[in-house]
Design an enzyme around this catalytic site. Sequence first.
Site, PDB file in Angstrom:
ATOM      1  N   TYR A  32       0.814  -1.161  -0.199  1.00 15.49           N
ATOM      2  CA  TYR A  32       0.052   0.182  -0.025  1.00 15.49           C
ATOM      3  C   TYR A  32       0.773   1.166   0.282  1.00 15.49           C
ATOM      4  CZ  TYR A  32       0.851   0.915   4.973  1.00 15.49           C
ATOM      5  OH  TYR A  32       1.516   1.170   6.279  1.00 15.49           O
ATOM      6  N   LEU A 203      11.108   1.392   6.937  1.00 18.25           N
ATOM      7  CA  LEU A 203      10.385   1.686   5.794  1.00 18.25           C
ATOM      8  C   LEU A 203      11.059   2.793   5.268  1.00 18.25           C
ATOM      9  CD1 LEU A 203       7.650   1.180   4.194  1.00 18.25           C
ATOM     10  CD2 LEU A 203       7.140   3.334   4.727  1.00 18.25           C
TER      11      LEU A 203
END
Length: 285
Positions: A32, A203
């Site tokens: 996502y 991330l």
Amino acid sequence: MQKVYLNGEMVALNEARISVMDRGFLFGDGVYEVIPVYSRRPFRLFEHLRRLQRSLDGIRLANPHTDDEWTALIKRLIAATDADEQQIYLQVTRGADTVRNHAFPKVTVPTVFMKCDPLIPPHRQEFELGIAAVSASDNRWLRCDIKSTSLLANCLLRQQAEDAGCIETLLFRDGFLSEASASNVFVVRDGVLVAPPKTHLILPGITYDVVLELATRHGLSHELRDVTEAEVRLASEIWICSSTREVRAVVSLDGRSIGTGRPGPVYEKMHRWYQEFKSAATRAS
Ligand code: PDD
């Protein structure tokens, strides 16, 4: 009723349906993106689409759209949403199979879902007073660089903050800072901005990159290196950053004040640079 995008169509949110055999539902088998929209313009869209491609490559799923197609879909969603400041949620899963099987289906038809919501700006107070955080041991998998929808560990970690009346959970793995449950982390030590480098343990944040670009542009010394837990606890400033939170100062960690217990002077500058950068970027694009 709000309209969302699902597999080629705009449908009312309460009518959007996916199969119970969808691998996103059964296995969290998907990726996502969350893209902020300022003055009705997507912020850092190119970078978000590059990271989406990277995540799709990481889970071996073909990108269902070209960049131009994604851009057109995103513009359509923005146009259908009232607010000027929005957040786009975009998700691609490996779709449904006829049987529940860990191995990939022979033929993959991905499920593409997108939703646009108003981006509620953080309370001014949060920028002015900072936020409280707790810490926890980073017990997630070793591919935190993939923006996967398998977020159970992140949810459990974030709930620890919620339970303590705090905003975020800072994560330490083997004595070193990784990131937070839904944001990247910076610390300021002796006037130098320090953050863990981009590895499989964090991330690769889009906001993290903006912060580093702004540090370079304004001549703020910065280092990307491993950061020990002790360094974090003794830092004069701690910041978290993400697409929905921008950059926020953490003024207490596990109930102990960080620095003076107020957002520090380096944060004040970064906050200002960030707001200026945002306005310029949304005017120019
Ligand atoms: N989260 N680290 C983690 C684990 C995250 O979930 C996020 C963002 C970030 C910051 O990345 P970026 O600057 O690209 O938003 C770092 C999003 C906002 C979310 O899951 O809602």
